[in-house]
Design an enzyme around this catalytic site. Structure first.
Site, PDB file in Angstrom:
ATOM      1  N   CYS A  80      46.669  43.282  43.374  1.00  0.00           N
ATOM      2  CA  CYS A  80      47.618  42.160  43.327  1.00  0.00           C
ATOM      3  C   CYS A  80      48.427  42.197  42.028  1.00  0.00           C
ATOM      4  O   CYS A  80      49.205  43.116  41.832  1.00  0.00           O
ATOM      5  CB  CYS A  80      46.876  40.835  43.534  1.00  0.00           C
ATOM      6  SG  CYS A  80      47.985  39.493  43.977  1.00  0.00           S
ATOM      7  N   HIS A 181      44.468  41.846  48.800  1.00  0.00           N
ATOM      8  CA  HIS A 181      43.169  41.718  48.146  1.00  0.00           C
ATOM      9  C   HIS A 181      42.078  42.371  48.986  1.00  0.00           C
ATOM     10  O   HIS A 181      41.564  41.751  49.911  1.00  0.00           O
ATOM     11  CB  HIS A 181      42.830  40.235  47.940  1.00  0.00           C
ATOM     12  CG  HIS A 181      43.666  39.583  46.902  1.00  0.00           C
ATOM     13  ND1 HIS A 181      43.329  39.600  45.561  1.00  0.00           N
ATOM     14  CD2 HIS A 181      44.843  38.928  46.975  1.00  0.00           C
ATOM     15  CE1 HIS A 181      44.264  38.965  44.867  1.00  0.00           C
ATOM     16  NE2 HIS A 181      45.200  38.551  45.702  1.00  0.00           N
ATOM     17  N   GLU A 183      39.100  42.803  48.190  1.00  0.00           N
ATOM     18  CA  GLU A 183      37.842  42.058  47.995  1.00  0.00           C
ATOM     19  C   GLU A 183      37.800  40.787  48.824  1.00  0.00           C
ATOM     20  O   GLU A 183      36.772  40.136  48.932  1.00  0.00           O
ATOM     21  CB  GLU A 183      37.646  41.760  46.499  1.00  0.00           C
ATOM     22  CG  GLU A 183      38.441  40.585  45.924  1.00  0.00           C
ATOM     23  CD  GLU A 183      39.917  40.903  45.642  1.00  0.00           C
ATOM     24  OE1 GLU A 183      40.408  41.967  46.075  1.00  0.00           O
ATOM     25  OE2 GLU A 183      40.570  40.061  44.988  1.00  0.00           O
TER      26      GLU A 183
END
Lengths: 201, 248
Positions: A80, A181, A183
């Site tokens: 990001c 993202h 994650e």
């Protein structure tokens, strides 16, 4: 050992959670020795470009990261804001020099009929398969108001359709970065991280 | 193509999860960590967790509990309740929140919202918009005696460059009798910022209607998941049939 760079720009906890889940040894740190000792550098981050650069500067991390990633060629993952900061220049909220490892800049979305920020799950088109080969699905979680424009198209690893082909991922040599993202992208995101960190499923 | 998001909303009273009707009569529904675990295993698009009594009871959100909820989630999580300072936001982001949802402070202090946006970036500042219908049009429901129309509030917050709105119809909250389509179209026509709409979802037809008659890209729901057998995936499968893009 992965050094997750702690520069006061959000979401380090989620990144660490994903790495812990994959049993990847990691440390959240801004300590120069710890970063030098790590073999992989991970730059996460949410927030504004200028604030991000200011925070890196205050921790004297700009030269250090350049040395570790551009000179020593350590494997690097930017997520990001961490992807945006590796460009030469940003404008959020004012014009500001970036780390400059990849030629190009970061600009604001100018969209007539679509919401800004670009927020939610969107599917990517992969141009460079190095780290995407094990993803069964290609939907990832995006949340951003600015997007990168690399000068060299060859650096673009993936794009996402949001009014036009927006750059979703960058790769050049040891540098890999995602606008989305991983994650936060459940199995698809974990698949990328596994491939990047060399974990055989 | 951007997929529409189906987002379970967990409302908390300081002890356990509750579900209200028209913002009243909270009914206990269970343990937040258990719910987070279930929603994570179901691969939901996102999760919203709000302590709906924090501001009125003048207390801080329970960070330990929020951390336990977030620990279960490998998807984005938005947290709200009693946020009054940059430190409060920092505390939530540090334990892994992706977005914070602010209501009371946004009604009281526009400058704070601007400051929060500058500090953390638009993308992590969401604003709760609790709407109810009056003879003078839609207004913001609040216990501070602040009289402001939905349109004025949305415009003010749009000027502050917030990242998202969570639009809740107070009249529809917990009623499970369909979304307030007029309210939703009213709001999405005045802002270019993403809106999560909530309040009224009770069966599959309601979601079909919502995504056919509005351009909204995200819906939050609670009652349908608490009190019926439907899951977020059921809603997506239904939407897929009418060619609404969903992530399955």
């Amino acid at each position: 050992m992965v050094a997750i760079i702690d520069y006061g720009m959000g979401n380090v906890a989620s990144v660490q959670k994903a790495l812990n889940f994959l049993s990847v040894k990691n440390v959240i740190t801004d300590d120069h020795d710890a970063i030098k000792a790590a073999d992989i550098i991970l730059l996460p981050g949410v927030g504004s470009f200028a604030q991000g650069m200011k925070n890196l500067q205050e921790r004297n991390l700009i030269e250090l990261l350049k040395d570790e990633v551009m000179v020593k060629k350590k494997k690097f993952l930017g997520i990001c804001l961490g992807m945006q900061l590796i460009m030469e220049k940003g404008i959020e909220p004012h014009e500001c020099e970036g780390l400059g490892w990849i030629e190009g800049q970061v600009v604001k979305f100018e969209l007539e009929h679509l919401n800004v920020p670009h927020m939610g799950w969107n599917n990517i088109d992969v141009l460079n398969n190095t780290y995407y080969e094990n993803c069964e699905t290609k939907d990832f979680y995006f949340i951003h108001s600015y997007h990168v424009l690399p000068k060299n198209k060859i650096d673009i690893a993936a794009t996402v359709d949001y009014g036009f082909d927006v750059v979703a991922s960058i790769q050049r040599g040891n540098i890999f970065a995602t606008q989305f993202h991983p994650e936060k992208s459940q199995n698809a995101g974990l698949a990328i991280l596994k491939t990047f960190f060399g974990i055989n499923a | 193509m951007l997929k529409v998001r189906i987002i379970p909303i967990l409302t908390f009273n300081g002890f356990g999860l509750v579900k209200t009707k028209k913002f009243a009569n909270p009914r206990m529904v269970g343990n937040p960590v258990q719910y987070a675990k279930v929603y994570n295993s179901r691969g939901v698009d996102e999760l919203v967790f709000v302590d709906i009594f924090a501001s009125t009871q003048k207390r801080k959100i329970n960070l330990k509990l929020v951390a336990d909820v977030i620990k279960e989630c490998y998807m984005p999580v938005a947290i709200g309740g009693g946020i009054e300072s940059i430190n409060d936001i920092n505390d939530l982001l540090k334990i892994g929140a992706d977005k914070v949802i602010i209501k009371t402070k946004a009604l009281l202090d526009k400058e704070f919202i601007k400051q929060a946006v500058t500090f953390f970036g638009s993308q992590c500042i969401s604003i709760a918009v609790d709407a109810y219908a009056t003879s003078e049009g839609y207004k913001i429901f609040n216990k501070l005696n602040i009289d402001i129309s939905i349109a004025d509030f949305i415009r003010e917050m749009t000027d502050c460059k917030v990242g998202e709105f969570v639009l809740m119809s107070v009249d529809k909250d917990g009623m499970m009798d369909g979304f307030d389509i007029d309210l939703i179209n009213h709001v999405i026509n005045i802002t270019n910022i993403p809106v999560i709409v909530a309040g009224g979802g009770g069966n599959m037809e309601h979601y079909n209607e919502l995504f056919s008659k509005t351009n909204v890209k995200a819906v939050g729901s609670a009652s349908i998941f608490h009190f019926t057998q439907f899951t977020p995936l059921d809603i997506k499968n239904e939407l897929k049939k009418i060619n609404i893009p969903v992530r399955i």
